[in-house]
Design an enzyme around this catalytic site. Sequence first.
Site, PDB file in Angstrom:
ATOM      1  N   ASP A  63      -3.991 -18.104   0.814  1.00 26.51           N
ATOM      2  CA  ASP A  63      -4.822 -18.789   0.036  1.00 26.51           C
ATOM      3  C   ASP A  63      -5.452 -19.636   0.861  1.00 26.51           C
ATOM      4  OD1 ASP A  63      -2.455 -20.026   0.138  1.00 26.51           O
ATOM      5  OD2 ASP A  63      -2.744 -20.780  -1.943  1.00 26.51           O
ATOM      6  N   TYR A  87       0.676  -1.006  -0.076  1.00 26.95           N
ATOM      7  CA  TYR A  87       0.114  -0.014   0.100  1.00 26.95           C
ATOM      8  C   TYR A  87       0.836   1.272   0.083  1.00 26.95           C
ATOM      9  CZ  TYR A  87      -4.635  -1.544   0.689  1.00 26.95           C
ATOM     10  OH  TYR A  87      -6.018  -2.188   0.840  1.00 26.95           O
ATOM     11  N   ASP A 114      -6.556  -6.467   4.190  1.00 28.72           N
ATOM     12  CA  ASP A 114      -7.760  -5.757   3.347  1.00 28.72           C
ATOM     13  C   ASP A 114      -8.655  -6.765   2.941  1.00 28.72           C
ATOM     14  OD1 ASP A 114      -9.216  -3.519   1.950  1.00 28.72           O
ATOM     15  OD2 ASP A 114      -8.362  -4.379   0.277  1.00 28.72           O
ATOM     16  N   ASP A 116     -12.601  -8.203   4.808  1.00 31.22           N
ATOM     17  CA  ASP A 116     -14.045  -8.008   4.175  1.00 31.22           C
ATOM     18  C   ASP A 116     -14.549  -9.532   3.965  1.00 31.22           C
ATOM     19  OD1 ASP A 116     -14.185  -5.381   3.243  1.00 31.22           O
ATOM     20  OD2 ASP A 116     -14.481  -5.684   1.154  1.00 31.22           O
ATOM     21  N   LYS A 141       2.396 -15.379   2.994  1.00 32.20           N
ATOM     22  CA  LYS A 141       2.686 -15.937   1.558  1.00 32.20           C
ATOM     23  C   LYS A 141       4.121 -16.360   1.393  1.00 32.20           C
ATOM     24  CE  LYS A 141       1.165 -17.673  -2.310  1.00 32.20           C
ATOM     25  NZ  LYS A 141      -0.117 -18.635  -2.337  1.00 32.20           N
TER      26      LYS A 141
HETATM   27  C1  IPM Z   1     -10.533  -0.588   3.916  1.00 40.73           C
HETATM   28  C2  IPM Z   1     -10.645   0.010   2.411  1.00 40.73           C
HETATM   29  C3  IPM Z   1      -9.368   1.022   2.205  1.00 40.73           C
HETATM   30  C4  IPM Z   1      -8.332  -0.233   2.285  1.00 40.73           C
HETATM   31  C5  IPM Z   1      -9.566   1.680   0.758  1.00 40.73           C
HETATM   32  C6  IPM Z   1     -10.860   2.633   0.861  1.00 40.73           C
HETATM   33  C7  IPM Z   1      -8.458   2.584   0.690  1.00 40.73           C
HETATM   34  O1  IPM Z   1     -10.961  -0.801   1.515  1.00 40.73           O
HETATM   35  O2  IPM Z   1     -10.544   0.364   4.708  1.00 40.73           O
HETATM   36  O3  IPM Z   1     -10.603  -1.798   3.976  1.00 40.73           O
HETATM   37  O4  IPM Z   1      -8.180  -0.571   0.861  1.00 40.73           O
HETATM   38  O5  IPM Z   1      -7.764  -0.047   3.268  1.00 40.73           O
HETATM   39 MG    MG Z   2     -11.181  -3.113   2.313  1.00 40.49          MG
END
Ligand code: IPM
Ligand code: MG
Length: 358
Positions: free
Chosen positions: A222, A135, A246, A250, A190
Site C-alpha cells: 500500500d 494467480y 500486476d 500498471d 504485505k
Molecule cells: C498482465 C495482465 C494479465 C495478468 C492478464 C491478462 C491475465 O493484466 O499481463 O499484467 O493479470 O497478469
Molecule cells: Mg496486468
Amino acid sequence: MNIAILPGDGIGPEIVAQAVRVLDALDLSFNTETALVGGAAYEAHGHPLPDATLKLAQDADAVLFGAVGDWKFDTLERSLRPEQAILGLRKHLQLFANFRPAICYPQLTHASSLKPELIGGLDILIVRELTGDIYFGQPRGRRESPDGAFKGHPEAFDTMRYSRPEIERIAHVAFQAARKRSSRVTSVDKANVLETFQFWRDVVTEVHADYPDVELDHMYVDNAAMQLVKAPKKFDVIVTGNMFGDILSDEAAMLTGSIGMLPSASLNSASRGLYEPSHGSAPDIAGKNLANPLATILSLAMMLRFSLNHAEAAMRVEAAVLKVLESGLRTADIWSEGTQRVGTQEMGSAVVAALIAA
Ligand code: IPM
Ligand code: MG
C-alpha cells in the site's frame, strides 16, 4: 533461431505486424511462424491456447506476443477465456521472471498526469514473479462455506502461496538486474498481514546476503502504491509477487504517460522468453490504425537482447524508435500540440525507415 509470433486479439495483430516489419528490416535470418492465440484461437479452434500454438511456443527460442482479450469473451467459462492463453503460456514455459521497465522518454514527459519534475528521467524496473502466488495457487474454487460467520453460504476462494525456491530465484533475478543499474532493490510485500509475504520478506533478506553491493529495502504494497505517485524516481528495481506486480506495474506504466510505449519480457531460467507490450488488447480501437506499435517494437528489442543474443540489433531498434520520437511523430496516445499525429502503420514505417537510414 526460431521465433513464434502470436498476435492475439484486438490491436494485437496490427501492432505485431509493425514489429515483424522491423524484424524483417534487420535482415537477421530468423525463422518465424505465426499462430492464433486468445479469443482468435477460441473462435477458430474452440480453445484460447490450442495444443499446436503451445507446441510452437515451446519449440521456439522466443515468442513475440501481441495481446489477448475482448469483452465479447467475458461470459465464457474461465478456462476458455482469452486470458487463459497468456497464463497457460507463462505456466507451461515456466516464465517466472517478468521484467516491466517504466521509462519516461524525455520527448513524452508532458504525457504523464504527474508534474514533469516528478517523472522527468524516470527509469524504474519492476521485476514481477509470474508463475506463482494467488494467480496459480491451489486449491481454488467455489463451495459451501465450511466455517466462520457465513458457514453454509456459497463462497469462492483462491490460495496465496509461495515456496522458498520460487522466492529465491526471483530475488536472484532482481539483485542481478539491479547490479546492471543503480544497485537498489525495493522488495514489495504485505508482511504486516500475510504469512506468505512475511516468508517472502525473510527469504529475500536471506538471498540478499549474496549481494552485499546491492542496497535492499522492504516496503508494504500500500505504501509502495503511494510512493510511486509521490516520488517515483526514488525507486530503481522493484521486486514483488505476481498479484502486487500486476497492479503496481500498471501504476508505474501510467506514470510515464503512455502505456503504449512500454515493452516487457517474461523469461525462464534458460533465458527463453515471451515478449509482449505492457498494454492490453484495446478492442475499442482495434482495426482503426490508431494503436501505438512502439511498445511491441521495443519488446522485439528486448527479445533480441535477452533471448536471441543480438544486443547490437536491439540497440539499433531502440535508437530508431528514439529517432522517430525526436522527429515529432506521435500516435494518438502520445500526441500533443506541435507534434505530428500518425497511425499504427505510418509509425511502423517510420521506425523501419530510421533503421535503414542509420
Ligand atoms: C498482465 C495482465 C494479465 C495478468 C492478464 C491478462 C491475465 O493484466 O499481463 O499484467 O493479470 O497478469
Ligand atoms: Mg496486468
